[in-house]
Scaffold this motif. Structure first.
Motif, mmCIF file in Angstrom:
data_model
loop_
_atom_site.group_PDB
_atom_site.id
_atom_site.type_symbol
_atom_site.label_atom_id
_atom_site.label_comp_id
_atom_site.label_asym_id
_atom_site.label_seq_id
_atom_site.Cartn_x
_atom_site.Cartn_y
_atom_site.Cartn_z
ATOM 1 N N ALA A 5 -60.364 5.530 59.836
ATOM 2 C CA ALA A 5 -59.217 5.112 60.688
ATOM 3 C C ALA A 5 -58.472 6.216 61.332
ATOM 4 O O ALA A 5 -58.611 7.559 60.983
ATOM 5 N N LYS A 6 -57.604 6.018 62.440
ATOM 6 C CA LYS A 6 -56.966 7.004 63.106
ATOM 7 C C LYS A 6 -55.700 6.358 63.150
ATOM 8 O O LYS A 6 -55.090 5.307 63.602
ATOM 9 N N MET A 8 -51.947 5.819 64.554
ATOM 10 C CA MET A 8 -51.708 5.413 65.929
ATOM 11 C C MET A 8 -49.882 5.510 65.918
ATOM 12 O O MET A 8 -49.528 6.158 66.920
ATOM 13 N N GLU A 16 -49.170 2.796 61.431
ATOM 14 C CA GLU A 16 -50.049 1.866 61.780
ATOM 15 C C GLU A 16 -51.348 2.635 62.194
ATOM 16 O O GLU A 16 -50.998 3.875 62.525
ATOM 17 N N CYS A 18 -55.418 2.629 63.377
ATOM 18 C CA CYS A 18 -56.394 1.799 64.246
ATOM 19 C C CYS A 18 -57.872 2.005 63.385
ATOM 20 O O CYS A 18 -58.097 3.363 63.210
ATOM 21 N N CYS A 29 -59.719 5.382 69.727
ATOM 22 C CA CYS A 29 -59.062 4.025 69.734
ATOM 23 C C CYS A 29 -58.502 3.968 71.017
ATOM 24 O O CYS A 29 -58.525 2.970 71.467
ATOM 25 N N LYS A 35 -61.071 -2.125 70.906
ATOM 26 C CA LYS A 35 -60.255 -1.899 69.753
ATOM 27 C C LYS A 35 -59.104 -2.220 69.926
ATOM 28 O O LYS A 35 -58.284 -1.868 68.814
ATOM 29 N N MET A 36 -58.448 -2.595 71.134
ATOM 30 C CA MET A 36 -57.020 -2.903 71.159
ATOM 31 C C MET A 36 -56.596 -4.308 70.558
ATOM 32 O O MET A 36 -55.393 -4.651 70.915
ATOM 33 N N ASP A 40 -57.526 -4.881 64.526
ATOM 34 C CA ASP A 40 -58.054 -3.322 64.442
ATOM 35 C C ASP A 40 -56.692 -2.569 63.900
ATOM 36 O O ASP A 40 -57.072 -1.666 63.435
ATOM 37 N N ILE A 41 -55.758 -3.140 64.237
ATOM 38 C CA ILE A 41 -54.582 -2.018 63.752
ATOM 39 C C ILE A 41 -53.805 -2.644 62.728
ATOM 40 O O ILE A 41 -53.312 -3.872 62.715
#
Length: 135
Positions: A5-6, A8, A16, A18, A29, A35-36, A40-41
């Motif tokens: 994950a990255k 955000m 949070e 993504c 992301c 992915k928005m 996904d988050i």
């Protein structure tokens, strides 16, 4: 279960992240409109040293007991019956009633399920790795 994950955003003790899908071509992301979505988050507990835009590795926070609630409740019920039988051998109740054993097993099972409910994790995932460094 491990998920890449990255990060955000970070606010207080909550981050949070993504989720990066492994089977897609882009890994950014912000650049991928697919992915928005809401799924996904997710929110995880923030740790010291993470920054926005950093890739992290997420791990599941469920313990063995929370994954196997049915087996745990069955073991609690049986141990409650055994404990009730043991107490009835030490302390004479005057007459034997099997309803007392079922009541004891049920009470121990309810207490153990309450303990599991109180000790459940707040977040489904935790940050485990930050770009190759173990946290």
């Amino acid at each position: 279960m491990e998920i890449r994950a990255k990060v955000m955003s970070i606010s207080g003790k909550v981050a949070e992240v993504c989720i990066i899908k492994e089977n897609t071509l882009c890994v950014s992301c912000a650049a991928c409109p697919k992915k928005m979505g809401v799924h996904d988050i997710i929110k995880v507990a923030a740790i010291n040293g993470i920054e926005i835009g950093q890739e992290v590795l997420l791990r599941d926070t469920k313990s063995w007991l929370t994954k196997n609630k049915i087996l745990f409740s069955l073991l609690a019920f049986v141990s409650g019956i055994i404990l009730t039988e043991f107490i009835s051998k030490i302390i004479s109740f005057g007459a034997y009633h099997k309803e007392i054993d079922l009541l004891g097993g049920g009470l121990v099972m309810i207490v153990m399920l309450l303990v599991l409910w109180v000790k459940r994790p707040q977040y489904l995932f935790r940050i485990d790795l930050m770009e190759g460094r173990k946290t």
